[in-house]
Design a protein around this motif. Structure first.
Motif, PDB file in Angstrom:
ATOM      1  N   THR A 251       0.814  -1.224   0.000  1.00 32.61           N
ATOM      2  CA  THR A 251       0.000   0.000   0.000  1.00 32.61           C
ATOM      3  C   THR A 251       0.845   1.270   0.000  1.00 32.61           C
ATOM      4  O   THR A 251       0.343   2.343   0.315  1.00 32.61           O
ATOM      5  CB  THR A 251      -0.916   0.028   1.245  1.00 32.61           C
ATOM      6  OG1 THR A 251      -0.103  -0.083   2.420  1.00 32.61           O
ATOM      7  CG2 THR A 251      -1.936  -1.095   1.225  1.00 32.61           C
TER       8      THR A 251
ATOM      9  N   CYS B  28      -2.720  -0.206  -4.774  1.00 32.70           N
ATOM     10  CA  CYS B  28      -3.068  -1.027  -3.600  1.00 32.70           C
ATOM     11  C   CYS B  28      -3.164  -2.455  -4.107  1.00 32.70           C
ATOM     12  O   CYS B  28      -3.964  -2.751  -5.004  1.00 32.70           O
ATOM     13  CB  CYS B  28      -4.411  -0.576  -3.018  1.00 32.70           C
ATOM     14  SG  CYS B  28      -4.927  -1.484  -1.538  1.00 32.70           S
TER      15      CYS B  28
ATOM     16  N   ARG C 177      -4.603  -2.852  -7.845  1.00 28.78           N
ATOM     17  CA  ARG C 177      -5.414  -1.743  -8.333  1.00 28.78           C
ATOM     18  C   ARG C 177      -4.666  -0.433  -8.138  1.00 28.78           C
ATOM     19  O   ARG C 177      -4.088  -0.193  -7.084  1.00 28.78           O
ATOM     20  CB  ARG C 177      -6.750  -1.673  -7.574  1.00 28.78           C
ATOM     21  CG  ARG C 177      -7.519  -2.987  -7.542  1.00 28.78           C
ATOM     22  CD  ARG C 177      -8.832  -2.840  -6.809  1.00 28.78           C
ATOM     23  NE  ARG C 177      -9.467  -4.134  -6.560  1.00 28.78           N
ATOM     24  CZ  ARG C 177     -10.678  -4.284  -6.013  1.00 28.78           C
ATOM     25  NH1 ARG C 177     -11.365  -3.196  -5.665  1.00 28.78           N
ATOM     26  NH2 ARG C 177     -11.185  -5.481  -5.823  1.00 28.78           N
TER      27      ARG C 177
ATOM     28  N   LEU D 135      -5.254   2.986  -7.329  1.00 26.83           N
ATOM     29  CA  LEU D 135      -6.340   3.755  -6.737  1.00 26.83           C
ATOM     30  C   LEU D 135      -6.035   5.242  -6.633  1.00 26.83           C
ATOM     31  O   LEU D 135      -6.936   6.072  -6.731  1.00 26.83           O
ATOM     32  CB  LEU D 135      -6.652   3.221  -5.330  1.00 26.83           C
ATOM     33  CG  LEU D 135      -7.054   1.759  -5.210  1.00 26.83           C
ATOM     34  CD1 LEU D 135      -7.262   1.411  -3.738  1.00 26.83           C
ATOM     35  CD2 LEU D 135      -8.311   1.476  -6.003  1.00 26.83           C
TER      36      LEU D 135
ATOM     37  N   HIS E 165      -6.977   3.713  -0.043  1.00 28.14           N
ATOM     38  CA  HIS E 165      -6.433   2.409   0.360  1.00 28.14           C
ATOM     39  C   HIS E 165      -7.124   1.861   1.605  1.00 28.14           C
ATOM     40  O   HIS E 165      -7.393   0.661   1.700  1.00 28.14           O
ATOM     41  CB  HIS E 165      -4.932   2.535   0.623  1.00 28.14           C
ATOM     42  CG  HIS E 165      -4.125   2.846  -0.589  1.00 28.14           C
ATOM     43  ND1 HIS E 165      -4.340   3.960  -1.363  1.00 28.14           N
ATOM     44  CD2 HIS E 165      -3.074   2.197  -1.162  1.00 28.14           C
ATOM     45  CE1 HIS E 165      -3.472   3.983  -2.364  1.00 28.14           C
ATOM     46  NE2 HIS E 165      -2.680   2.929  -2.262  1.00 28.14           N
TER      47      HIS E 165
ATOM     48  N   GLU F  25     -10.118   2.149   2.665  1.00 28.42           N
ATOM     49  CA  GLU F  25     -11.450   1.596   2.408  1.00 28.42           C
ATOM     50  C   GLU F  25     -11.406   0.334   1.559  1.00 28.42           C
ATOM     51  O   GLU F  25     -12.274  -0.544   1.697  1.00 28.42           O
ATOM     52  CB  GLU F  25     -12.323   2.649   1.695  1.00 28.42           C
ATOM     53  CG  GLU F  25     -12.660   3.879   2.528  1.00 28.42           C
ATOM     54  CD  GLU F  25     -11.524   4.886   2.588  1.00 28.42           C
ATOM     55  OE1 GLU F  25     -11.568   5.774   3.466  1.00 28.42           O
ATOM     56  OE2 GLU F  25     -10.575   4.769   1.766  1.00 28.42           O
ATOM     57  N   ARG F  26     -10.401   0.200   0.706  1.00 27.90           N
ATOM     58  CA  ARG F  26     -10.351  -0.932  -0.234  1.00 27.90           C
ATOM     59  C   ARG F  26      -9.556  -2.124   0.266  1.00 27.90           C
ATOM     60  O   ARG F  26      -9.821  -3.266  -0.148  1.00 27.90           O
ATOM     61  CB  ARG F  26      -9.736  -0.457  -1.563  1.00 27.90           C
ATOM     62  CG  ARG F  26     -10.496   0.663  -2.262  1.00 27.90           C
ATOM     63  CD  ARG F  26     -11.819   0.195  -2.821  1.00 27.90           C
ATOM     64  NE  ARG F  26     -12.434   1.240  -3.635  1.00 27.90           N
ATOM     65  CZ  ARG F  26     -12.210   1.425  -4.927  1.00 27.90           C
ATOM     66  NH1 ARG F  26     -11.365   0.628  -5.562  1.00 27.90           N
ATOM     67  NH2 ARG F  26     -12.817   2.380  -5.592  1.00 27.90           N
TER      68      ARG F  26
ATOM     69  N   MET G 183     -10.391  -6.238  -0.267  1.00 26.72           N
ATOM     70  CA  MET G 183      -9.558  -6.950  -1.234  1.00 26.72           C
ATOM     71  C   MET G 183      -8.963  -8.212  -0.619  1.00 26.72           C
ATOM     72  O   MET G 183      -8.896  -9.259  -1.259  1.00 26.72           O
ATOM     73  CB  MET G 183      -8.446  -6.034  -1.739  1.00 26.72           C
ATOM     74  CG  MET G 183      -8.929  -4.929  -2.673  1.00 26.72           C
ATOM     75  SD  MET G 183      -7.660  -3.667  -3.031  1.00 26.72           S
ATOM     76  CE  MET G 183      -6.423  -4.636  -3.900  1.00 26.72           C
TER      77      MET G 183
END
Length: 228
Positions: free
Chosen positions: A28, A33, A49, A51, A55, A57-58, A62
């Motif tokens: 990250t 991310c 990904r 982004l 980070h 929130e994802r 993931m």
């Protein structure tokens, strides 16, 4: 001598990621991310990904979408340098999962992951150049025999005066190569958890202290109070 180093490099690459169980990778430290799940050194799932932001929130969704919700026998997380916020998000998530699963958590240098991603078709000397802060770049040289140069936060002008390798990788690689007179191979790469199998196990550390690459922007209150 060169033959011995080349042989050592092949042995090290062959010995990379030899952990027999499952390993969860968390990356990250940049605008990317990514997470990956390895089983006995082989990647069985990877989600990468770009982004920019978001980070926090994802990341957990993931991981949750990986096989067995990402459950592993150990966790590797990026230590930076890179985004201060991104690095802290990854370390915090890794620590929390490590406690919940009762497994060890280790860190790795972000720039090393970019370097080994550039090892295609074979291990080779690489200069990694990634976006830093305040208009500077994080620059570090890597060699297959693990004789890495220091991490430096440099202005583009100062970076152009360094001993860059023939291959430059990272999200500022093209800009860096453009400042040099000769032709360099420039690879526009971000750290990707799916390439963690190329990391030498000796690069892993139980010390999860972030690698900032430059001095913090904020000054301690004690220093501020000392000013006249």
């Amino acid at each position: 001598m060169l033959g011995r180093l080349a042989n050592d490099a092949r042995l090290r690459q062959g010995a990379a990621m030899q952990f027999g169980g499952r390993t969860l990778i968390i990356e990250t430290a940049s605008e990317a991310c990514s997470v990956a799940l390895f089983d006995a050194g082989k990647c069985i799932a990877n989600d990468h990904r770009e982004l920019g932001r978001g980070h926090a929130e994802r990341l957990i969704p993931m991981i949750d979408a990986l096989p067995a919700k990402g459950r592993a026998d150990r966790i590797l997380t990026s230590l930076g340098p890179g985004s201060f916020t991104g690095v802290r998000i990854g370390i915090a998530a890794a620590r929390a999962l490590g406690v919940a699963w009762g497994v060890p958590v280790l860190g790795y240098p972000t720039l090393a992951l970019v370097a080994v991603r550039a090892w295609d078709p074979a291990p080779r000397p690489v200069t990694v150049c990634m976006n830093g802060g305040h208009g500077e770049w994080f620059v570090q040289n890597f060699d297959p025999d693990n004789t890495d140069g220091p991490v430096r936060s440099l202005t583009p002008k100062a970076a152009a005066e360094t001993d860059a390798k023939g291959v430059i990788a990272g999200n500022r690689a093209k800009e860096f190569a453009g400042l040099l007179d000769d032709d360099r191979v420039a690879l526009d790469l971000l750290p990707d958890a799916g390439f963690a199998h190329r990391l030498d196990e000796t690069r892993l550390s139980l010390d999860l202290s972030p690698i900032y690459g430059r001095a913090p922007d904020a000054k301690p209150q004690s220093l501020q109070a000392a000013k006249p």
